[in-house]
Motif scaffolding. Structure first.
Motif, PDB file in Angstrom:
ATOM      1  N   UNK A 130      24.592 -13.742  -1.844  1.00  0.00           N
ATOM      2  CA  UNK A 130      24.381 -14.866  -0.925  1.00  0.00           C
ATOM      3  C   UNK A 130      23.707 -14.428   0.369  1.00  0.00           C
ATOM      4  N   UNK A 131      23.748 -13.124   0.640  1.00  0.00           N
ATOM      5  CA  UNK A 131      23.226 -12.618   1.910  1.00  0.00           C
ATOM      6  C   UNK A 131      21.963 -11.771   1.744  1.00  0.00           C
ATOM      7  N   UNK A 132      21.553 -11.553   0.511  1.00  0.00           N
ATOM      8  CA  UNK A 132      20.419 -10.649   0.257  1.00  0.00           C
ATOM      9  C   UNK A 132      19.181 -11.049   1.058  1.00  0.00           C
ATOM     10  N   UNK A 133      18.844 -12.342   1.077  1.00  0.00           N
ATOM     11  CA  UNK A 133      17.633 -12.801   1.756  1.00  0.00           C
ATOM     12  C   UNK A 133      17.932 -13.534   3.068  1.00  0.00           C
ATOM     13  N   UNK A 134      19.162 -13.436   3.533  1.00  0.00           N
ATOM     14  CA  UNK A 134      19.511 -14.095   4.799  1.00  0.00           C
ATOM     15  C   UNK A 134      18.816 -13.385   5.958  1.00  0.00           C
ATOM     16  N   UNK A 135      18.362 -14.133   6.986  1.00  0.00           N
ATOM     17  CA  UNK A 135      17.754 -13.494   8.161  1.00  0.00           C
ATOM     18  C   UNK A 135      18.736 -12.521   8.817  1.00  0.00           C
ATOM     19  N   UNK A 171       0.828  -1.208   0.000  1.00  0.00           N
ATOM     20  CA  UNK A 171       0.000   0.000   0.000  1.00  0.00           C
ATOM     21  C   UNK A 171       0.864   1.261   0.000  1.00  0.00           C
ATOM     22  N   UNK A 172       1.977   1.197   0.743  1.00  0.00           N
ATOM     23  CA  UNK A 172       2.848   2.371   0.855  1.00  0.00           C
ATOM     24  C   UNK A 172       4.224   2.151   0.229  1.00  0.00           C
ATOM     25  N   UNK A 173       4.532   0.904  -0.080  1.00  0.00           N
ATOM     26  CA  UNK A 173       5.877   0.605  -0.574  1.00  0.00           C
ATOM     27  C   UNK A 173       5.814  -0.237  -1.835  1.00  0.00           C
ATOM     28  N   UNK A 174       6.790  -0.055  -2.664  1.00  0.00           N
ATOM     29  CA  UNK A 174       6.838  -0.754  -3.944  1.00  0.00           C
ATOM     30  C   UNK A 174       6.911  -2.269  -3.749  1.00  0.00           C
ATOM     31  N   UNK A 175       6.008  -2.971  -4.404  1.00  0.00           N
ATOM     32  CA  UNK A 175       6.001  -4.438  -4.423  1.00  0.00           C
ATOM     33  C   UNK A 175       7.372  -4.946  -4.859  1.00  0.00           C
ATOM     34  N   UNK A 176       7.890  -4.357  -5.933  1.00  0.00           N
ATOM     35  CA  UNK A 176       9.158  -4.810  -6.517  1.00  0.00           C
ATOM     36  C   UNK A 176      10.327  -4.603  -5.555  1.00  0.00           C
ATOM     37  N   UNK A 177      10.345  -3.450  -4.868  1.00  0.00           N
ATOM     38  CA  UNK A 177      11.452  -3.173  -3.950  1.00  0.00           C
ATOM     39  C   UNK A 177      11.437  -4.140  -2.768  1.00  0.00           C
ATOM     40  N   UNK A 178      10.264  -4.402  -2.221  1.00  0.00           N
ATOM     41  CA  UNK A 178      10.178  -5.348  -1.104  1.00  0.00           C
ATOM     42  C   UNK A 178      10.559  -6.751  -1.551  1.00  0.00           C
ATOM     43  N   UNK A 179      10.181  -7.094  -2.772  1.00  0.00           N
ATOM     44  CA  UNK A 179      10.523  -8.409  -3.310  1.00  0.00           C
ATOM     45  C   UNK A 179      12.037  -8.552  -3.476  1.00  0.00           C
ATOM     46  N   UNK A 180      12.691  -7.445  -3.812  1.00  0.00           N
ATOM     47  CA  UNK A 180      14.151  -7.429  -3.970  1.00  0.00           C
ATOM     48  C   UNK A 180      14.880  -7.504  -2.636  1.00  0.00           C
ATOM     49  N   UNK A 181      14.178  -7.138  -1.559  1.00  0.00           N
ATOM     50  CA  UNK A 181      14.843  -6.823  -0.301  1.00  0.00           C
ATOM     51  C   UNK A 181      14.581  -7.809   0.826  1.00  0.00           C
ATOM     52  N   UNK A 226      20.589  -0.818  -7.133  1.00  0.00           N
ATOM     53  CA  UNK A 226      21.927  -0.851  -7.735  1.00  0.00           C
ATOM     54  C   UNK A 226      22.793  -1.995  -7.215  1.00  0.00           C
ATOM     55  N   UNK A 227      22.190  -2.861  -6.413  1.00  0.00           N
ATOM     56  CA  UNK A 227      22.945  -4.000  -5.885  1.00  0.00           C
ATOM     57  C   UNK A 227      23.241  -4.982  -7.019  1.00  0.00           C
ATOM     58  N   UNK A 228      24.491  -5.395  -7.178  1.00  0.00           N
ATOM     59  CA  UNK A 228      24.835  -6.321  -8.267  1.00  0.00           C
ATOM     60  C   UNK A 228      24.014  -7.608  -8.194  1.00  0.00           C
ATOM     61  N   UNK A 229      23.657  -8.128  -9.333  1.00  0.00           N
ATOM     62  CA  UNK A 229      22.854  -9.346  -9.386  1.00  0.00           C
ATOM     63  C   UNK A 229      23.706 -10.605  -9.271  1.00  0.00           C
ATOM     64  N   UNK A 272      28.015  -5.612   5.872  1.00  0.00           N
ATOM     65  CA  UNK A 272      27.583  -4.701   6.933  1.00  0.00           C
ATOM     66  C   UNK A 272      26.611  -3.653   6.387  1.00  0.00           C
ATOM     67  N   UNK A 273      26.903  -3.154   5.196  1.00  0.00           N
ATOM     68  CA  UNK A 273      26.020  -2.153   4.580  1.00  0.00           C
ATOM     69  C   UNK A 273      24.664  -2.767   4.238  1.00  0.00           C
ATOM     70  N   UNK A 274      24.672  -3.995   3.731  1.00  0.00           N
ATOM     71  CA  UNK A 274      23.423  -4.698   3.439  1.00  0.00           C
ATOM     72  C   UNK A 274      22.590  -4.844   4.708  1.00  0.00           C
TER      73      UNK A 274
END
Length: 286
Positions: free
Chosen positions: A198-203, A37-47, A189-192, A227-229
């Motif tokens: 390996x850490x993009x979706x890590x808890x 509702x307030x945030x991009x579907x695509x961005x949350x899916x990426x994150x 801009x995070x490299x694919x 650390x930045x991620x």
């Protein structure tokens, strides 16, 4: 029904207490739709991973309608108590029943949550667990570094104690527009490919542990990227919480009867704080 106030930490306590009772059966795309509702579907899916989406979904519903959630759970008066008993195996200083506040000027409403995490090897040993808690109480006059040294000596370990401190205020000092822009730019801009993927979706708790383990020996660019991620994901989740809070429950206020029912108690400091404030205003105008 009178409304009372709770801290951000108590909101999280309710969320974690309810977690195993709220069996979220929605698929990932459905959760993304609910939160978009307030945030991009695509961005949350990426994150965000599935566990983080469920956390944010439940958090939103607590802010929106806690009563509706509790009505779905049998014996809900045990929820908070059971969770606290479980948590007291993890922390050196026992967590007591959470309190609600009848006034937003109560100083305890903004007190930080501080504690010492009991090492896992001790959590699972009943005899040593009791000995450890007594040791902490007997030595709480020491500064943390001295306490840590005494702990290593007494329990014959090289591991360090971990001290935690969480901001308790319901008001997160986040510039949502600026912070969201930074999060969006970072993830878009995070490299694919590469290690960071390996850490993009890590808890988050796993990334935090990894960073802690690597901190003393790793100063590489890879460490800095991880650390930045971690920091950017935390920032994004704070933005989402803050947005839902502003829309559904700006003051983190709930029905007093409802909080009584699930095991909260009234803050003893509120009446004292109220009388102090009343006296101040009386003297101001008299």
């Amino acid at each position: 029904m009178s409304k009372v106030y709770i801290t951000k930490a108590s909101t999280n306590l309710i969320l974690h207490s309810l977690k195993k009772h709220l069996n979220v059966k929605q698929k990932r795309n459905d959760l993304l739709e609910e939160l978009s509702e307030h945030f991009s579907f695509e961005l949350m899916d990426l994150t965000l991973n599935d566990m983080e989406l469920e956390h944010l979904y439940n958090e939103k519903n607590i802010l929106k309608s806690l009563e509706e959630l509790l009505n779905k759970i049998k014996n809900n008066n045990r929820i908070v108590k059971d969770y606290i008993e479980e948590q007291n195996r993890k922390y050196a200083y026992n967590i007591k029943e959470p309190a609600y506040h009848t006034t937003i000027v109560c100083e305890w409403l903004n007190k930080d949550f501080q504690n010492i995490v009991i090492p896992e090897v001790i959590q699972n040993n009943e005899l040593i667990l009791e000995e450890f808690k007594i040791f902490i109480q007997d030595n709480e006059h020491l500064n943390f570094n001295e306490l840590n040294s005494q702990y290593q000596s007494k329990f014959k370990t090289k591991d360090n104690l971990k001290k935690i401190k969480y901001k308790n205020s319901g008001n997160l000092s986040v510039d949502n527009i600026k912070a969201f822009s930074e999060v969006k730019e970072y993830f878009e801009n995070l490299p694919l490919d590469g290690t960071i993927q390996n850490y993009r979706y890590a808890p988050l708790f796993k990334i935090e542990k990894l960073l802690k383990d690597k901190k003393k020996v790793d100063t590489s660019e890879e460490y800095k990227e991880i650390e930045k991620l971690y920091n950017t994901k935390k920032k994004f989740m704070n933005i989402i919480f803050n947005t839902h809070k502003e829309k559904y429950n700006q003051d983190l206020s709930f029905s007093q009867d409802l909080l009584d029912e699930i095991g909260f108690k009234k803050c003893k400091g509120c009446s004292l704080q109220t009388s102090t404030v009343s006296s101040y205003y009386y003297n101001l105008v008299s």
